[in-house]
Write an enzyme that holds these catalytic residues in place. Structure first.
Site, PDB file in Angstrom:
ATOM      1  N   ASN A   1      19.687  73.082  47.162  1.00  0.00           N
ATOM      2  CA  ASN A   1      19.009  73.913  46.178  1.00  0.00           C
ATOM      3  C   ASN A   1      18.677  73.069  44.947  1.00  0.00           C
ATOM      4  O   ASN A   1      19.419  72.163  44.564  1.00  0.00           O
ATOM      5  CB  ASN A   1      19.823  75.158  45.811  1.00  0.00           C
ATOM      6  CG  ASN A   1      21.218  74.890  45.292  1.00  0.00           C
ATOM      7  OD1 ASN A   1      21.928  74.030  45.784  1.00  0.00           O
ATOM      8  ND2 ASN A   1      21.622  75.659  44.291  1.00  0.00           N
ATOM      9  N   ILE A   2      17.522  73.385  44.379  1.00  0.00           N
ATOM     10  CA  ILE A   2      17.025  72.646  43.214  1.00  0.00           C
ATOM     11  C   ILE A   2      16.643  73.672  42.160  1.00  0.00           C
ATOM     12  O   ILE A   2      15.649  74.379  42.307  1.00  0.00           O
ATOM     13  CB  ILE A   2      15.819  71.760  43.587  1.00  0.00           C
ATOM     14  CG1 ILE A   2      16.198  70.804  44.718  1.00  0.00           C
ATOM     15  CG2 ILE A   2      15.313  71.010  42.355  1.00  0.00           C
ATOM     16  CD1 ILE A   2      15.021  70.083  45.344  1.00  0.00           C
ATOM     17  N   GLU A   3      17.476  73.771  41.125  1.00  0.00           N
ATOM     18  CA  GLU A   3      17.226  74.736  40.068  1.00  0.00           C
ATOM     19  C   GLU A   3      16.295  74.150  39.009  1.00  0.00           C
ATOM     20  O   GLU A   3      16.108  72.939  38.918  1.00  0.00           O
ATOM     21  CB  GLU A   3      18.548  75.161  39.431  1.00  0.00           C
ATOM     22  CG  GLU A   3      19.435  75.916  40.387  1.00  0.00           C
ATOM     23  CD  GLU A   3      20.756  76.345  39.790  1.00  0.00           C
ATOM     24  OE1 GLU A   3      21.451  77.109  40.462  1.00  0.00           O
ATOM     25  OE2 GLU A   3      21.098  75.926  38.659  1.00  0.00           O
TER      26      GLU A   3
ATOM     27  N   GLU B   1      17.633  76.169  51.901  1.00  0.00           N
ATOM     28  CA  GLU B   1      17.035  76.470  53.195  1.00  0.00           C
ATOM     29  C   GLU B   1      15.536  76.199  53.180  1.00  0.00           C
ATOM     30  O   GLU B   1      14.978  75.620  54.111  1.00  0.00           O
ATOM     31  CB  GLU B   1      17.282  77.935  53.587  1.00  0.00           C
ATOM     32  CG  GLU B   1      18.742  78.302  53.698  1.00  0.00           C
ATOM     33  CD  GLU B   1      19.324  78.862  52.396  1.00  0.00           C
ATOM     34  OE1 GLU B   1      19.140  78.241  51.316  1.00  0.00           O
ATOM     35  OE2 GLU B   1      19.982  79.914  52.460  1.00  0.00           O
TER      36      GLU B   1
END
Length: 136
Positions: free
Chosen positions: A44-46, A57
């Site tokens: 995940n890349i915030e 995903e």
């Protein structure tokens, strides 16, 4: 656990370690197996503009598509939790774009252990897929 599952979970766990999650502090990693057996992973890349955040995903699936593959055989997702890390609704719909409802989704925890396995159709029942838009 067959070797392919072990490898997928290991890659998802390694990707989770590289997640960019400074706001939620909730790291997630994923690994997708294309229909030819190739593996693609993501974390995940915030973003400070929260709406621009991308889940692990989708990063893995988009990497697969960027490599020229269009079908998912299976997917593993692990997260910074003791229980199973379930994909969000948006990720489930993106999975459905590139997979049949029968594919297995392996959901794991922070230790890289598979907690549960479910078919995509169980996670996204009565789903809308690309076949509904094809001309007959």
């Amino acid at each position: 656990m067959p070797d392919s599952k072990k490898i997928m979970v290991k890659l998802a766990w390694e990707a989770m370690q590289r997640a960019h999650a400074p706001y939620s502090k909730f790291q997630v990693g994923a690994c997708v197996e294309a229909d030819d057996g190739e593996l693609y992973y993501g974390a995940n890349i915030e973003n400070a503009s929260y709406g621009l955040t991308v889940c692990a995903e989708r990063v893995a699936i988009f990497s697969m598509v960027a490599a020229g593959k269009k079908r998912i055989r299976s997917l593993a997702v692990v997260g910074a939790t003791d229980g199973a890390c379930f994909p969000c609704g948006a990720c489930r719909q993106v999975m459905r774009e590139f997979a049949s409802p029968e594919i297995p989704i392996y959901m794991g925890n922070r230790r890289g252990e598979i907690v549960t396995t479910m078919a995509l159709g169980e996670l996204l029942p009565q789903s809308f897929g690309p076949e509904f838009l094809n001309d007959k």
